[in-house]
Design a protein around this motif. Structure first.
Motif, PDB file in Angstrom:
ATOM      1  N   LYS A  20       0.792  -1.017   0.254  1.00 31.66           N
ATOM      2  CA  LYS A  20      -0.105   0.120   0.000  1.00 31.66           C
ATOM      3  C   LYS A  20       0.761   1.130  -0.046  1.00 31.66           C
ATOM      4  O   LYS A  20       1.727   1.128   1.022  1.00 31.66           O
ATOM      5  CB  LYS A  20      -0.618  -0.059   1.133  1.00 31.66           C
ATOM      6  CG  LYS A  20      -1.995  -1.177   1.256  1.00 31.66           C
ATOM      7  CD  LYS A  20      -2.689  -1.075   2.651  1.00 31.66           C
ATOM      8  CE  LYS A  20      -3.730  -2.350   2.471  1.00 31.66           C
ATOM      9  NZ  LYS A  20      -4.668  -2.264   3.822  1.00 31.66           N
ATOM     10  N   GLN A  47      -1.358  -1.187  -4.346  1.00 29.83           N
ATOM     11  CA  GLN A  47      -2.376  -0.322  -4.008  1.00 29.83           C
ATOM     12  C   GLN A  47      -1.911   1.190  -3.828  1.00 29.83           C
ATOM     13  O   GLN A  47      -1.346   1.312  -2.688  1.00 29.83           O
ATOM     14  CB  GLN A  47      -3.283  -0.826  -2.789  1.00 29.83           C
ATOM     15  CG  GLN A  47      -3.604  -2.294  -2.987  1.00 29.83           C
ATOM     16  CD  GLN A  47      -4.412  -2.800  -1.971  1.00 29.83           C
ATOM     17  OE1 GLN A  47      -5.163  -1.899  -1.221  1.00 29.83           O
ATOM     18  NE2 GLN A  47      -3.980  -3.994  -1.544  1.00 29.83           N
ATOM     19  N   THR A 134      -5.677   3.150   7.198  1.00 32.00           N
ATOM     20  CA  THR A 134      -5.442   2.195   5.925  1.00 32.00           C
ATOM     21  C   THR A 134      -3.928   1.754   6.048  1.00 32.00           C
ATOM     22  O   THR A 134      -3.892   0.809   5.494  1.00 32.00           O
ATOM     23  CB  THR A 134      -5.202   3.219   4.608  1.00 32.00           C
ATOM     24  OG1 THR A 134      -6.288   3.995   4.422  1.00 32.00           O
ATOM     25  CG2 THR A 134      -4.691   2.573   3.442  1.00 32.00           C
TER      26      THR A 134
END
Length: 278
Positions: A20, A47, A134
């Motif tokens: 991420k 991502q 996140t």
């Protein structure tokens, strides 16, 4: 030995699965170079979340990443007008002092807009909480503006710098890279790495402009970072935390110079993939 091997294999599996990545870009040509890299990273399974102001010139949504916008206190017309005026002043003729004062004033306006935009992001509680939850693996940012690195410090995640250069030579001072004035030319000198005595004197004199440029370019970010992080920090403190420096430079285009192990030249990323006319 077996334990070490297992840890290495697990690390490789984590990388292969994709990570991420939080991206805090800088508008203009900085973004145009970074965007192509993000497309490639997306294809490899990473991502990507791009955080940007709702008003910009070139930063637009893409299917290759998620975009999170934050409000700002200026309009599209104000941004474009200030940028166009800055370009015109750069190209206008006149005495050194006249051009210097005009360019300084325009850079100050653009810098104030960038600082204001950064503050709006840092104190956006809803967006900051979402980014915190996140759990990003790393942050990719251009340290010509320090907002991204302030976020990296706040979230305690490693940062990767993607840059052509940083004001006042901090791109070499921060990673503790040797940069002697007798060998490495300073910006705007038009010198090479081969200098005679008088050229070295000129190069040394140009070093003094760094004290002015650093205060102008980075002091507002240091003040904002100190207030937001609740501890005294300088621009150099922030930049020293960069894990990897991806330098959009090339020995052929620039000149040989000392590098630290975490500084990597990626000059080819600036080249457009087009067929040239015969």
């Amino acid at each position: 030995q077996a334990t070490t091997t297992l840890v290495l294999l697990l690390s490789m599996l984590h990388v292969a699965a994709g990570g991420k990545l939080l991206v805090v870009p800088v508008d203009g040509s900085h973004w145009l170079s970074m965007r192509e890299v993000l497309d490639k990273l997306s294809q490899k399974g990473h991502q990507i979340v791009v955080v940007a102001p709702e008003i910009s010139m070139h930063i637009k949504p893409s299917e290759n990443f998620v975009m999170k916008l934050h409000p700002v206190n200026f309009t599209q017309e104000e941004l474009e007008e200030n940028f166009q005026t800055f370009l015109q002043d750069m190209l206008e003729e006149g005495t050194f002092l006249e051009r210097f004062l005009k360019i300084y004033q325009q850079m100050k306006r653009l810098s104030d807009m960038a600082i204001s935009s950064c503050a709006r992001l840092l104190y956006n509680k809803e967006l900051m909480q979402h980014l915190q939850e996140t759990n990003f693996d790393a942050i990719l940012t251009d340290p010509v503006l320090l907002c991204g690195q302030i976020l990296a410090e706040h979230f305690s995640i490693p940062s990767v710098f993607f840059l052509r250069g940083a004001p006042c030579g901090l791109d070499y001072e921060a990673p503790q890279c040797p940069s002697p004035p007798s060998y490495v030319p300073r910006a705007f000198t038009s010198l090479s790495d081969r200098m005679d005595f008088l050229q070295r004197v000129k190069n040394f004199i140009f070093e003094f402009q760094n004290y002015f440029l650093c205060n102008f370019a980075f002091q507002p970010y240091a003040k904002l970072a100190s207030e937001f992080l609740h501890r005294e920090v300088t621009a150099l403190d922030l930049l020293r935390q960069g894990s990897i420096w991806l330098m959009r430079m090339d020995f052929v285009l620039d000149y040989p110079k000392p590098l630290m192990p975490n500084m990597i030249f990626i000059g080819g990323v600036n080249c457009a993939h087009k067929k040239l006319p015969q």
